[in-house]
Design a protein around this motif. Structure first.
Motif, PDB file in Angstrom:
ATOM      1  N   UNK A   1      50.870  35.653  52.586  1.00  0.00           N
ATOM      2  CA  UNK A   1      50.372  36.273  53.809  1.00  0.00           C
ATOM      3  C   UNK A   1      49.227  37.206  53.417  1.00  0.00           C
ATOM      4  N   UNK A   2      48.092  37.052  54.071  1.00  0.00           N
ATOM      5  CA  UNK A   2      46.879  37.807  53.755  1.00  0.00           C
ATOM      6  C   UNK A   2      46.455  38.601  54.980  1.00  0.00           C
ATOM      7  N   UNK A   3      46.357  39.928  54.825  1.00  0.00           N
ATOM      8  CA  UNK A   3      45.881  40.788  55.895  1.00  0.00           C
ATOM      9  C   UNK A   3      44.420  41.134  55.642  1.00  0.00           C
ATOM     10  N   UNK A   4      43.564  40.770  56.589  1.00  0.00           N
ATOM     11  CA  UNK A   4      42.136  41.080  56.482  1.00  0.00           C
ATOM     12  C   UNK A   4      41.686  41.757  57.770  1.00  0.00           C
ATOM     13  N   UNK A   5      40.620  42.532  57.694  1.00  0.00           N
ATOM     14  CA  UNK A   5      40.124  43.232  58.881  1.00  0.00           C
ATOM     15  C   UNK A   5      39.379  42.290  59.822  1.00  0.00           C
ATOM     16  N   UNK A   6      38.969  41.116  59.317  1.00  0.00           N
ATOM     17  CA  UNK A   6      38.288  40.118  60.131  1.00  0.00           C
ATOM     18  C   UNK A   6      39.017  38.790  59.954  1.00  0.00           C
ATOM     19  N   UNK A   7      39.561  38.243  61.030  1.00  0.00           N
ATOM     20  CA  UNK A   7      40.413  37.059  60.923  1.00  0.00           C
ATOM     21  C   UNK A   7      39.625  35.816  60.506  1.00  0.00           C
ATOM     22  N   UNK A   8      38.425  35.642  61.027  1.00  0.00           N
ATOM     23  CA  UNK A   8      37.640  34.470  60.665  1.00  0.00           C
ATOM     24  C   UNK A   8      37.336  34.455  59.171  1.00  0.00           C
ATOM     25  N   UNK A   9      36.985  35.611  58.646  1.00  0.00           N
ATOM     26  CA  UNK A   9      36.762  35.724  57.197  1.00  0.00           C
ATOM     27  C   UNK A   9      38.051  35.406  56.445  1.00  0.00           C
ATOM     28  N   UNK A  10      39.167  35.992  56.874  1.00  0.00           N
ATOM     29  CA  UNK A  10      40.442  35.773  56.212  1.00  0.00           C
ATOM     30  C   UNK A  10      40.854  34.313  56.223  1.00  0.00           C
ATOM     31  N   UNK A  11      40.650  33.644  57.351  1.00  0.00           N
ATOM     32  CA  UNK A  11      41.034  32.235  57.451  1.00  0.00           C
ATOM     33  C   UNK A  11      40.150  31.351  56.576  1.00  0.00           C
TER      34      UNK A  11
ATOM     35  N   UNK B   1      43.569  27.665  49.368  1.00  0.00           N
ATOM     36  CA  UNK B   1      44.568  26.586  49.375  1.00  0.00           C
ATOM     37  C   UNK B   1      43.989  25.311  48.774  1.00  0.00           C
ATOM     38  N   UNK B   2      42.727  25.031  49.051  1.00  0.00           N
ATOM     39  CA  UNK B   2      42.089  23.857  48.471  1.00  0.00           C
ATOM     40  C   UNK B   2      42.018  23.950  46.955  1.00  0.00           C
ATOM     41  N   UNK B   3      41.850  25.154  46.448  1.00  0.00           N
ATOM     42  CA  UNK B   3      41.708  25.341  45.003  1.00  0.00           C
ATOM     43  C   UNK B   3      43.061  25.385  44.286  1.00  0.00           C
ATOM     44  N   UNK B   4      44.038  26.062  44.889  1.00  0.00           N
ATOM     45  CA  UNK B   4      45.312  26.295  44.201  1.00  0.00           C
ATOM     46  C   UNK B   4      46.513  25.605  44.850  1.00  0.00           C
ATOM     47  N   UNK B   5      46.337  25.018  46.033  1.00  0.00           N
ATOM     48  CA  UNK B   5      47.454  24.365  46.684  1.00  0.00           C
ATOM     49  C   UNK B   5      48.468  25.311  47.278  1.00  0.00           C
ATOM     50  N   UNK B   6      48.081  26.572  47.476  1.00  0.00           N
ATOM     51  CA  UNK B   6      48.986  27.585  48.021  1.00  0.00           C
ATOM     52  C   UNK B   6      48.573  27.894  49.457  1.00  0.00           C
ATOM     53  N   UNK B   7      49.431  27.645  50.442  1.00  0.00           N
ATOM     54  CA  UNK B   7      49.082  27.958  51.834  1.00  0.00           C
ATOM     55  C   UNK B   7      49.018  29.463  52.069  1.00  0.00           C
ATOM     56  N   UNK B   8      48.075  29.872  52.929  1.00  0.00           N
ATOM     57  CA  UNK B   8      47.860  31.292  53.221  1.00  0.00           C
ATOM     58  C   UNK B   8      47.888  31.507  54.729  1.00  0.00           C
ATOM     59  N   UNK B   9      48.773  32.377  55.163  1.00  0.00           N
ATOM     60  CA  UNK B   9      48.812  32.780  56.566  1.00  0.00           C
ATOM     61  C   UNK B   9      48.022  34.070  56.718  1.00  0.00           C
ATOM     62  N   UNK B  10      47.116  34.103  57.694  1.00  0.00           N
ATOM     63  CA  UNK B  10      46.203  35.242  57.839  1.00  0.00           C
ATOM     64  C   UNK B  10      46.512  36.013  59.117  1.00  0.00           C
TER      65      UNK B  10
ATOM     66  N   UNK C   1      51.296  39.823  51.382  1.00  0.00           N
ATOM     67  CA  UNK C   1      51.299  39.742  49.916  1.00  0.00           C
ATOM     68  C   UNK C   1      50.016  40.354  49.363  1.00  0.00           C
ATOM     69  N   UNK C   2      48.919  40.121  50.075  1.00  0.00           N
ATOM     70  CA  UNK C   2      47.613  40.679  49.708  1.00  0.00           C
ATOM     71  C   UNK C   2      47.007  41.288  50.966  1.00  0.00           C
TER      72      UNK C   2
END
Length: 424
Positions: free
Chosen positions: A55-65, A72-81, A103-104
């Protein structure tokens, strides 16, 4: 894959106190596994945990997504923003123990002290730190450093630079003396024309003039909140320079504290030089004026060194996937991560080498802020920084307007500081 050790979390009490203050009953479990490193020699050897998800918290959702998709493309780990702005550290302290937080997460470096006292920042392992050190200048590293250990990754910057009108300035001045001399022939106060305009009455904007004279706010490292540095010759000399600025900006500090008016006058073509930050670039660019941006000048051979505001990524101490989380935080300062920051958020990366950062390397304006960042001072994150803002607003205006002398300003700053301490 990596070692863990079980121990009581020493900072449990501080988070419980935060919970108590907000009426939340959630607390950290009495015993929790603490991540002690992946054992990797470098980042390339680090492999995310099996079945990791973040789970990734960012101040701008479009940037976070956009970051989450690329990661995920690089490491195969899904990220919820999720988009989170103010109060991120407190939210992590409250939601982390139950596994509901990020998590971040990203927050301003001025929250570093709060995060450290709350125990929500996970210490980064050596492989991540070595990678960060190879990319980020010291001005960024210092924002996430405590007792020789690193607890986050500085990812984006804000810092003041010197804007100039290319129709009025062929080659931008490298010294303040040049600007002062040019004002003698360029200024036309009746027609609102000035060689230089900058904000007076805001400690953030005035700090470069103070720092050029050797003033150190809250000590050498900006972390001594008992020592604001007002009772020093360097501070008084800085006030002398602020007083002298009235000769080239012969208007009131009240007028110079109207940032919108200063910017409008610059865009109208009446001002040769204007001090501001990246937040004004888009509007000035859209105005159609022919302008450039360069680093702040020197004065008497010394650099005008501005404050830097830094957004940093932190790994939560409550994450179940510390390796994956560290890799996500580190990805933010990869060339790809920095390119996403620029394209999605018009943001400026902390990394020094932007030659491979798509868009930013070719931008006609923003690289100047990257260069200036290397000659900047992270804005202190001590709790008493608010005292500096109020004192600077009071003293700097009075000195600039000639109501008090620099020596009297020094004495008044000390008096105001002691009065504020008495209210604690």
């Amino acid at each position: 894959m990596y070692k863990k050790s079980k121990k009581l979390i020493a900072l449990c009490l501080s988070v419980m106190l935060i919970s108590g203050l907000t009426g939340c009953k959630k607390t950290i479990p009495e015993e929790q596994e603490v991540f002690t490193g992946s054992g990797a020699a470098n980042v390339n050897e680090m492999v995310p945990e099996k079945d990791a998800k973040l789970v990734f918290w960012a101040s701008d959702k479009e940037y976070g997504e956009a970051i989450g998709k690329a990661f995920e493309e690089k490491y195969g780990v899904p990220v919820t923003v999720a988009q989170e702005g103010m109060g991120t550290v407190d939210k992590i302290a409250l939601s982390g123990p139950s596994g509901e937080g990020a998590d971040v997460f990203i927050t301003g470096h001025d929250n570093f002290e709060k995060g450290m006292s709350s125990g929500v920042f996970m210490e980064l392992e050596d492989a991540i730190v070595d990678e960060m050190k190879s990319k980020v200048p010291e001005s960024g590293l210092n924002t996430v450093l405590s007792d020789g250990k690193f607890y986050g990754i500085p990812i984006s910057i804000e810092v003041n630079c010197l804007f100039y009108n290319k129709d009025l300035v062929e080659t931008p001045a490298s010294t303040l003396e040049e600007i002062i001399e040019g004002a003698k022939t360029f200024n036309d106060v009746q027609n609102n024309k000035f060689n230089l305009l900058c904000t007076i009455g805001d400690g953030y904007y005035e700090f470069p003039f103070l720092s050029s004279q050797g003033f150190q706010l809250f000590g050498e490292n900006g972390d001594d909140q008992d020592n604001p540095g007002f009772d020093t010759d360097e501070f008084e000399k800085g006030l002398e320079l602020i007083s002298e600025l009235h000769d080239i900006m012969p208007i009131t500090s009240a007028d110079l504290n109207n940032k919108s008016s200063l910017k409008a006058n610059f865009m109208e073509g009446n001002v040769a030089y204007f001090i501001s930050g990246p937040w004004d670039v888009t509007q000035i660019q859209e105005s159609g004026m022919n302008f450039g941006i360069t680093e702040l000048p020197t004065y008497q051979g010394k650099q005008l060194t501005p404050f830097a505001g830094v957004q940093c990524a932190f790994v939560s101490t409550f994450t179940k996937y510390p390796i994956a989380a560290e890799l996500l935080a580190n990805f933010l300062i990869s060339d790809e991560g920095a390119s996403i920051l620029y394209t999605e958020n018009n943001g400026i990366t902390t990394i020094s080498d932007i030659s491979n950062v798509e868009g930013l390397s070719a931008d006609p304006y923003l690289p100047a802020f990257v260069n200036q960042f290397e000659n900047s001072i992270p804005m202190p994150s001590v709790k008493r920084i608010s005292y500096f803002w109020s004192i600077a607003a009071d003293i700097d205006r009075a000195v600039f307007d000639g109501q008090i002398t620099p020596a009297e300003g020094r004495a008044k700053a000390i008096e105001n500081w002691e009065a504020l301490l008495a209210t604690e």
